[in-house]
Design a protein around this motif. Structure first.
Motif, mmCIF file in Angstrom:
data_model
loop_
_atom_site.group_PDB
_atom_site.id
_atom_site.type_symbol
_atom_site.label_atom_id
_atom_site.label_comp_id
_atom_site.label_asym_id
_atom_site.label_seq_id
_atom_site.Cartn_x
_atom_site.Cartn_y
_atom_site.Cartn_z
ATOM 1 N N HIS A 108 0.409 -1.326 0.296
ATOM 2 C CA HIS A 108 -0.065 0.014 0.079
ATOM 3 C C HIS A 108 0.927 1.462 0.088
ATOM 4 O O HIS A 108 0.358 2.508 -0.316
ATOM 5 C CB HIS A 108 -0.771 -0.189 1.328
ATOM 6 C CG HIS A 108 -1.527 -1.007 0.970
ATOM 7 N ND1 HIS A 108 -3.161 -1.419 1.765
ATOM 8 C CD2 HIS A 108 -2.342 -1.861 0.170
ATOM 9 C CE1 HIS A 108 -4.121 -1.698 1.013
ATOM 10 N NE2 HIS A 108 -3.262 -2.639 0.680
ATOM 11 N N TYR A 109 2.070 1.265 -0.254
ATOM 12 C CA TYR A 109 2.677 2.245 0.231
ATOM 13 C C TYR A 109 3.500 2.769 -1.557
ATOM 14 O O TYR A 109 3.907 2.156 -1.865
ATOM 15 C CB TYR A 109 4.704 1.858 1.143
ATOM 16 C CG TYR A 109 3.901 2.440 1.985
ATOM 17 C CD1 TYR A 109 3.732 0.487 3.080
ATOM 18 C CD2 TYR A 109 4.370 3.285 2.627
ATOM 19 C CE1 TYR A 109 2.760 1.176 4.105
ATOM 20 C CE2 TYR A 109 3.902 3.583 4.265
ATOM 21 C CZ TYR A 109 4.055 2.543 5.304
ATOM 22 O OH TYR A 109 3.086 2.047 6.337
ATOM 23 N N ASN A 110 3.332 3.965 -1.968
ATOM 24 C CA ASN A 110 3.456 4.284 -3.355
ATOM 25 C C ASN A 110 5.069 4.719 -3.328
ATOM 26 O O ASN A 110 5.144 4.986 -4.809
ATOM 27 C CB ASN A 110 2.571 5.564 -3.315
ATOM 28 C CG ASN A 110 0.698 5.201 -2.813
ATOM 29 O OD1 ASN A 110 0.393 5.671 -2.122
ATOM 30 N ND2 ASN A 110 0.507 4.830 -4.260
ATOM 31 N N TYR A 111 5.856 5.211 -2.617
ATOM 32 C CA TYR A 111 6.874 5.961 -2.877
ATOM 33 C C TYR A 111 7.446 5.487 -1.379
ATOM 34 O O TYR A 111 7.251 4.737 -0.579
ATOM 35 C CB TYR A 111 7.153 7.168 -2.650
ATOM 36 C CG TYR A 111 5.760 8.115 -3.472
ATOM 37 C CD1 TYR A 111 4.721 8.924 -2.760
ATOM 38 C CD2 TYR A 111 6.571 8.504 -4.222
ATOM 39 C CE1 TYR A 111 3.879 9.011 -3.871
ATOM 40 C CE2 TYR A 111 5.500 8.980 -5.722
ATOM 41 C CZ TYR A 111 4.135 9.062 -5.532
ATOM 42 O OH TYR A 111 3.467 9.575 -6.134
ATOM 43 N N TRP A 112 9.236 4.747 -2.156
ATOM 44 C CA TRP A 112 9.996 4.151 -0.834
ATOM 45 C C TRP A 112 11.862 4.921 -1.474
ATOM 46 O O TRP A 112 12.425 5.031 -2.534
ATOM 47 C CB TRP A 112 10.482 2.653 -1.323
ATOM 48 C CG TRP A 112 9.322 2.149 -1.674
ATOM 49 C CD1 TRP A 112 8.124 1.811 -2.696
ATOM 50 C CD2 TRP A 112 8.911 1.261 -0.274
ATOM 51 N NE1 TRP A 112 7.104 0.610 -1.912
ATOM 52 C CE2 TRP A 112 7.189 0.064 -0.191
ATOM 53 C CE3 TRP A 112 9.369 0.851 1.218
ATOM 54 C CZ2 TRP A 112 6.891 -0.494 0.825
ATOM 55 C CZ3 TRP A 112 9.308 -0.509 2.000
ATOM 56 C CH2 TRP A 112 7.937 -0.570 1.651
ATOM 57 N N GLY A 113 12.078 4.496 -0.313
ATOM 58 C CA GLY A 113 13.672 5.097 -0.020
ATOM 59 C C GLY A 113 14.431 4.153 -0.927
ATOM 60 O O GLY A 113 14.043 3.383 -0.999
ATOM 61 N N GLN A 114 15.955 4.297 -0.071
ATOM 62 C CA GLN A 114 16.641 3.579 -1.112
ATOM 63 C C GLN A 114 17.059 2.735 -0.250
ATOM 64 O O GLN A 114 18.314 1.253 -0.588
ATOM 65 C CB GLN A 114 17.876 4.217 -1.941
ATOM 66 C CG GLN A 114 18.684 4.523 -0.819
ATOM 67 C CD GLN A 114 18.659 5.620 0.201
ATOM 68 O OE1 GLN A 114 17.656 5.889 0.313
ATOM 69 N NE2 GLN A 114 19.462 6.128 1.026
ATOM 70 N N GLY A 115 17.198 2.438 0.973
ATOM 71 C CA GLY A 115 17.441 2.398 1.315
ATOM 72 C C GLY A 115 18.576 2.385 2.623
ATOM 73 O O GLY A 115 19.462 2.874 1.911
ATOM 74 N N THR A 116 18.529 2.112 3.989
ATOM 75 C CA THR A 116 20.511 2.022 5.096
ATOM 76 C C THR A 116 20.184 0.917 5.639
ATOM 77 O O THR A 116 18.981 -0.019 5.933
ATOM 78 C CB THR A 116 20.076 3.568 5.535
ATOM 79 O OG1 THR A 116 21.218 3.445 6.457
ATOM 80 C CG2 THR A 116 18.651 3.800 6.478
ATOM 81 N N GLN A 117 21.504 0.416 5.849
ATOM 82 C CA GLN A 117 22.132 -0.832 6.401
ATOM 83 C C GLN A 117 22.410 -0.550 7.779
ATOM 84 O O GLN A 117 23.666 0.449 8.200
ATOM 85 C CB GLN A 117 23.227 -0.900 5.329
ATOM 86 C CG GLN A 117 24.134 -2.362 6.429
ATOM 87 C CD GLN A 117 23.030 -3.364 5.440
ATOM 88 O OE1 GLN A 117 23.057 -3.524 5.000
ATOM 89 N NE2 GLN A 117 22.873 -4.178 7.400
ATOM 90 N N VAL A 118 21.472 -1.024 8.873
ATOM 91 C CA VAL A 118 22.377 -1.074 9.648
ATOM 92 C C VAL A 118 22.340 -2.066 10.263
ATOM 93 O O VAL A 118 21.760 -3.836 10.252
ATOM 94 C CB VAL A 118 20.905 -1.028 10.827
ATOM 95 C CG1 VAL A 118 20.881 -1.395 12.037
ATOM 96 C CG2 VAL A 118 20.591 0.714 10.631
ATOM 97 N N THR A 119 23.570 -2.342 10.684
ATOM 98 C CA THR A 119 24.562 -3.880 11.397
ATOM 99 C C THR A 119 24.407 -3.990 13.064
ATOM 100 O O THR A 119 25.387 -3.120 13.746
ATOM 101 C CB THR A 119 25.488 -4.293 10.705
ATOM 102 O OG1 THR A 119 25.726 -3.922 9.472
ATOM 103 C CG2 THR A 119 26.690 -5.070 11.131
ATOM 104 N N VAL A 120 24.419 -4.676 13.420
ATOM 105 C CA VAL A 120 24.087 -4.185 15.355
ATOM 106 C C VAL A 120 25.004 -5.681 15.857
ATOM 107 O O VAL A 120 24.864 -6.711 15.212
ATOM 108 C CB VAL A 120 22.837 -4.914 15.495
ATOM 109 C CG1 VAL A 120 22.762 -4.604 17.216
ATOM 110 C CG2 VAL A 120 22.308 -3.962 15.418
ATOM 111 N N SER A 121 26.239 -5.437 15.897
ATOM 112 C CA SER A 121 26.874 -7.048 16.761
ATOM 113 C C SER A 121 26.744 -6.878 17.538
ATOM 114 O O SER A 121 26.644 -6.094 18.444
ATOM 115 C CB SER A 121 28.627 -6.435 16.494
ATOM 116 O OG SER A 121 28.779 -4.440 17.294
ATOM 117 N N SER A 122 27.735 -8.544 17.715
ATOM 118 C CA SER A 122 27.041 -8.634 19.094
ATOM 119 C C SER A 122 28.188 -9.275 19.808
ATOM 120 O O SER A 122 29.095 -8.082 19.028
ATOM 121 C CB SER A 122 26.825 -10.180 19.610
ATOM 122 O OG SER A 122 27.676 -11.126 18.633
#
Length: 122
Positions: A108-122
């Protein structure tokens, strides 16, 4: 409307990040906004959204109490504050804008951003 997501990065478990989604071309005040993520090897999933008409916000169970969605209409920007991050939060995060429809359904979303990477280290 064009959406530009930013703010991702590498963080240790328990840390925080704030994602931003800046819009151009149209004012965000006329759209419902959402954040989705795609974890490695999995389908894109709902994370958070502000409900249509400013009636509130919604979160996936997995992020409830740790993430907060907000917007600054003057800056035409939506944010996702992420606290107490866990390794399972590692994903590409996408912001999106919808004109109408269900806030939790990415179709249902019409517009999207390009994405951003999130990395969480343990």
């Amino acid at each position: 409307v064009q959406l530009q997501a930013s703010g991702g990065g590498l963080v240790q478990a328990g840390g925080s990040l704030r994602l931003s989604c800046a819009a151009s071309g149209r004012t965000l005040s006329t759209y419902g906004m959402g954040w989705f993520r795609q974890r490695p090897g999995k389908e894109r999933e709902f994370v958070s959204a502000d409900k249509w008409g400013g009636t509130g916000t919604s979160y996936a169970d997995s992020v409830e109490g740790r993430f907060t969605i907000s917007r600054d209409n003057a800056k035409n920007t939506v944010y996702l504050q992420m606290n107490s991050l866990k390794p399972e939060d590692t994903a590409v995060y996408y912001c999106a804008a919808r004109i109408s429809g269900s806030y939790y359904n990415d179709a249902h979303y019409n517009y999207w951003g390009q994405g951003t990477q999130v990395t969480v280290s343990s």
